[in-house]
Scaffold this active site. Structure first.
Site, PDB file in Angstrom:
ATOM      1  CE  LYS A   1      17.860   2.939 -23.292  1.00 38.26           C
ATOM      2  NZ  LYS A   1      18.687   3.146 -22.112  1.00 38.26           N
TER       3      LYS A   1
HETATM    4  P1  NAD Z   1      10.568   4.905 -14.790  1.00 38.03           P
HETATM    5  O1  NAD Z   1       9.618   4.559 -15.868  1.00 38.03           O
HETATM    6  O2  NAD Z   1      10.703   3.975 -13.634  1.00 38.03           O
HETATM    7  O3  NAD Z   1      10.236   6.364 -14.213  1.00 38.03           O
HETATM    8  C1  NAD Z   1      10.135   7.496 -15.031  1.00 38.03           C
HETATM    9  C2  NAD Z   1       9.647   8.651 -14.165  1.00 38.03           C
HETATM   10  O4  NAD Z   1       9.716   9.853 -14.939  1.00 38.03           O
HETATM   11  C3  NAD Z   1       8.198   8.510 -13.704  1.00 38.03           C
HETATM   12  O5  NAD Z   1       8.094   8.957 -12.369  1.00 38.03           O
HETATM   13  C4  NAD Z   1       7.440   9.458 -14.634  1.00 38.03           C
HETATM   14  O6  NAD Z   1       6.243   9.964 -14.063  1.00 38.03           O
HETATM   15  C5  NAD Z   1       8.489  10.555 -14.786  1.00 38.03           C
HETATM   16  N1  NAD Z   1       8.260  11.394 -15.967  1.00 38.03           N
HETATM   17  C6  NAD Z   1       7.934  11.010 -17.224  1.00 38.03           C
HETATM   18  N2  NAD Z   1       7.749  12.094 -17.999  1.00 38.03           N
HETATM   19  C7  NAD Z   1       7.956  13.176 -17.217  1.00 38.03           C
HETATM   20  C8  NAD Z   1       7.907  14.568 -17.425  1.00 38.03           C
HETATM   21  N3  NAD Z   1       7.596  15.065 -18.629  1.00 38.03           N
HETATM   22  N4  NAD Z   1       8.177  15.404 -16.377  1.00 38.03           N
HETATM   23  C9  NAD Z   1       8.486  14.906 -15.173  1.00 38.03           C
HETATM   24  N5  NAD Z   1       8.556  13.584 -14.908  1.00 38.03           N
HETATM   25  C10 NAD Z   1       8.293  12.738 -15.916  1.00 38.03           C
HETATM   26  O7  NAD Z   1      11.994   5.106 -15.526  1.00 38.03           O
HETATM   27  P2  NAD Z   1      13.452   4.944 -14.896  1.00 38.03           P
HETATM   28  O8  NAD Z   1      13.914   3.535 -15.139  1.00 38.03           O
HETATM   29  O9  NAD Z   1      13.498   5.517 -13.525  1.00 38.03           O
HETATM   30  O10 NAD Z   1      14.313   5.851 -15.888  1.00 38.03           O
HETATM   31  C11 NAD Z   1      14.400   7.269 -15.728  1.00 38.03           C
HETATM   32  C12 NAD Z   1      15.557   7.788 -16.561  1.00 38.03           C
HETATM   33  O11 NAD Z   1      16.779   7.159 -16.157  1.00 38.03           O
HETATM   34  C13 NAD Z   1      15.451   7.523 -18.067  1.00 38.03           C
HETATM   35  O12 NAD Z   1      16.024   8.614 -18.755  1.00 38.03           O
HETATM   36  C14 NAD Z   1      16.280   6.277 -18.256  1.00 38.03           C
HETATM   37  O13 NAD Z   1      16.749   6.139 -19.580  1.00 38.03           O
HETATM   38  C15 NAD Z   1      17.399   6.555 -17.263  1.00 38.03           C
HETATM   39  N6  NAD Z   1      18.126   5.361 -16.817  1.00 38.03           N
HETATM   40  C16 NAD Z   1      17.483   4.330 -16.194  1.00 38.03           C
HETATM   41  C17 NAD Z   1      18.215   3.244 -15.743  1.00 38.03           C
HETATM   42  C18 NAD Z   1      17.584   2.131 -14.966  1.00 38.03           C
HETATM   43  O14 NAD Z   1      18.328   1.294 -14.427  1.00 38.03           O
HETATM   44  N7  NAD Z   1      16.271   2.055 -14.834  1.00 38.03           N
HETATM   45  C19 NAD Z   1      19.605   3.196 -15.963  1.00 38.03           C
HETATM   46  C20 NAD Z   1      20.224   4.256 -16.607  1.00 38.03           C
HETATM   47  C21 NAD Z   1      19.483   5.350 -17.012  1.00 38.03           C
END
Ligand code: NAD
Length: 510
Positions: free
Chosen positions: A178
């Protein structure tokens, strides 16, 4: 009155995230040398990157507004040369001066319809960056790139370890990694973020590659960023086409996989379908809370909505919306995608009512999907949840205290390392397609993903319920530990057994 559960964060995030590791290691009597190998990352790359930033227009303070109230408006003809940022500032591109008619006083100017701004000089900026390569015994390091103001070595160690367990659970031939940059992306222009991305990957060039370490999108990174990272690594190479698999999560038009954009949310929904099936129920009509409306949150909401579930509450970093009859998800997606909605936020959506941030998790629903950042389901939150299941689409959304309370309250849990494994699983399909120069259909991708997620979740459920069996999809008999255990420990037990096999069968080089 019930005592309030306070999460006392005395431990590091990494130590907290390793609690399940130590529980499972004890339980399965993990080989002691393997345990030592897995207790710390293989490599911690910590470095700095620099970029040149443009001048800014920064809103003046409330007190200063009165002093400039008679300042005439300036007219900037090349309107697009003032790039609005999500933090309210404007980036001043040089072409803004073309044919402009500007009145400046003490470095302040008035932009029609936007207000008073002070010019602030840009210049070189420095950012701290990380890439943690945790373990590669099962295959190349694999993990996302996060751009966020709150990242740290501690956080990336925890997330890189999680990727190691997740790739083992998904049974794909990768290890865990990561990384990312400590930056607030809302304060930088598209061009500046592009420069940050290019410098980041340039500095890592000697330690990544399709068979070495394969980055992917995570919070605040996306397919566009993956595209320029790929170009940065492959440009000038003798066989650039053979290196397309150096990053995954690319746009489908340049070697990305069909289904990758929605894969993490899709995987979460496959897990929830199984959870409903274990209960003899279906997802239709179930009420759902989704926290985070980015890549993972939007896909989870959209797919569940299409299956007839009701998304009754959505929260992102800027707002919370609620509709007990179910939000109109396509309309909410369109609202977030409106060009002038720079934060891509649900805030201001008229198809629901606004709810105070702290009341979100108290809303009535059957399913809670944390899909934002880590640590949101604390002990206090867990005390007040009304749901039947927490599906951890985010990484590390539940604190150890939260975990304890969920267990005590008999709220089901689908742990992150299987619940959000859909993303890395389809990243593996993307990597395979790149190496084989193939392009699979979305139906092919989703069929494989569904089988993979449901088989591995099935094994974890069998370990948790101590029900060894061989089905047409999987064989859980060699993984059960002889007693019932919680789902998080069961998932970790499966990961550790699969990793341990590699060490024990291949041996250690001396
Ligand atoms: P992203 O940047 O596309 O979206 C993040 C979202 O979280 C946004 O809507 C933001 O406004 C919201 N957010 C941030 N801080 C917040 C808070 N304090 N309260 C409420 N909402 C909040 O990110 P993503 O790719 O959707 O990732 C989200 C989660 O999923 C992360 O934990 C990431 O590690 C995990 N994840 C993502 C993937 C992937 O394929 N993108 C895969 C596995 C896990």
């Amino acid at each position: 009155m019930k005592a309030s559960r306070k999460d006392t964060r005395r431990k590091s995030l990494f130590d907290e995230s390793m609690e399940a590791f130590y529980r499972a290691a004890e339980l399965i009597k993990l080989d002691p040398r393997v345990r030592l190998e897995l207790e710390e990352p293989d490599f911690e790359h910590i470095f700095y990157i620099t970029i040149e930033t443009r001048d800014r227009l920064v809103p003046v303070t409330k007190e200063d507004e009165a002093r400039f109230k008679d300042l005439p408006a300036s007219s900037v003809k090349a309107g697009e040369a003032l790039e609005p940022l999500a933090n309210g500032q404007l980036v001043l591109h040089r072409r803004a001066l073309l044919k402009a008619d500007i009145t400046l006083r003490e470095g302040v100017l008035r932009i029609p319809k936007r207000g008073l701004f002070r010019i602030e000089k840009g210049g070189p900026k420095k950012f701290k960056a990380y890439r943690i390569q945790y373990n590669q015994v099962r295959g190349p390091y694999k993990g996302g790139v996060r751009f966020h103001k709150d990242v740290s070595l501690d956080l990336f160690k925890a997330l890189a370890a999680d990727m190691t367990w997740k790739t083992a659970i998904a049974d794909i031939p990768f290890g865990g990694a990561k990384g990312g940059v400590r930056i607030d992306p809302s304060a930088y222009s598209k061009e500046e973020i592009e420069h940050v991305s290019l410098r980041f990957i340039y500095k890592l060039k000697s330690v990544i590659g399709p068979y070495v370490d394969i980055p992917a999108p995570d919070v605040n990174t996306n397919p566009e960023i993956m595209a320029i990272m790929m170009r940065q690594v492959t440009d000038g190479e003798r066989m650039p086409h053979a290196m397309r698999g150096v990053v995954t999560g690319k746009d489908v038009r340049i070697g990305g996989s069909e289904g990758r954009a929605k894969a993490t949310g899709q995987g979460t929904v496959y897990c929830l379908e199984e959870w409903a099936r274990w209960r003899g129920e279906s997802l239709a009509g179930k009420r759902v809370l989704v926290q985070g409306f980015g890549n993972v949150g939007t896909a989870s909401a959209e797919i569940l909505h299409a299956l007839g579930a009701k998304i009754v509450g959505v929260q992102d970093a800027y707002g919370t919306v609620h509709n007990e009859k179910g939000l109109d998800v396509p309309a909410l997606l369109a609202h977030a995608a409106t060009p002038d909605n720079l934060r891509r936020s649900v805030e201001g959506f008229t198809g629901g009512t606004k709810v105070a941030r702290e009341d979100f998790w108290k809303l009535d629903a059957e399913i809670a999907i944390p899909a934002a950042l880590g640590g949101s389901i604390t002990g206090d939150v867990a005390e007040n949840l009304k749901v039947q299941v927490v599906a951890e689409a985010a990484n590390g959304p539940t604190t150890p205290e939260g975990d304890k309370v969920l267990g005590e309250r008999k709220i089901d849990l689908i742990p992150d390392i299987i619940c959000n494994a859909g993303g890395v699983t389809v990243s593996y399909y993307e990597w395979l397609q790149n190496l084989r120069m193939e392009h699979w259909t979305e139906a092919d991708v989703n069929n494989r993903l569904e089988r993979a997620i449901k088989a591995n979740l099935g094994i974890i459920h069998d370990i948790a319920t101590n029900s060894p069996q061989k089905t047409p999809l999987y064989d859980s008999r060699r993984f059960v530990v002889g007693k019932k255990i919680d789902m998080r420990t069961a998932a970790m037990a499966l990961a550790l057994r699969r990793i341990e096999n590699h060490y024990l069968l291949e041996g250690f080089s001396q």
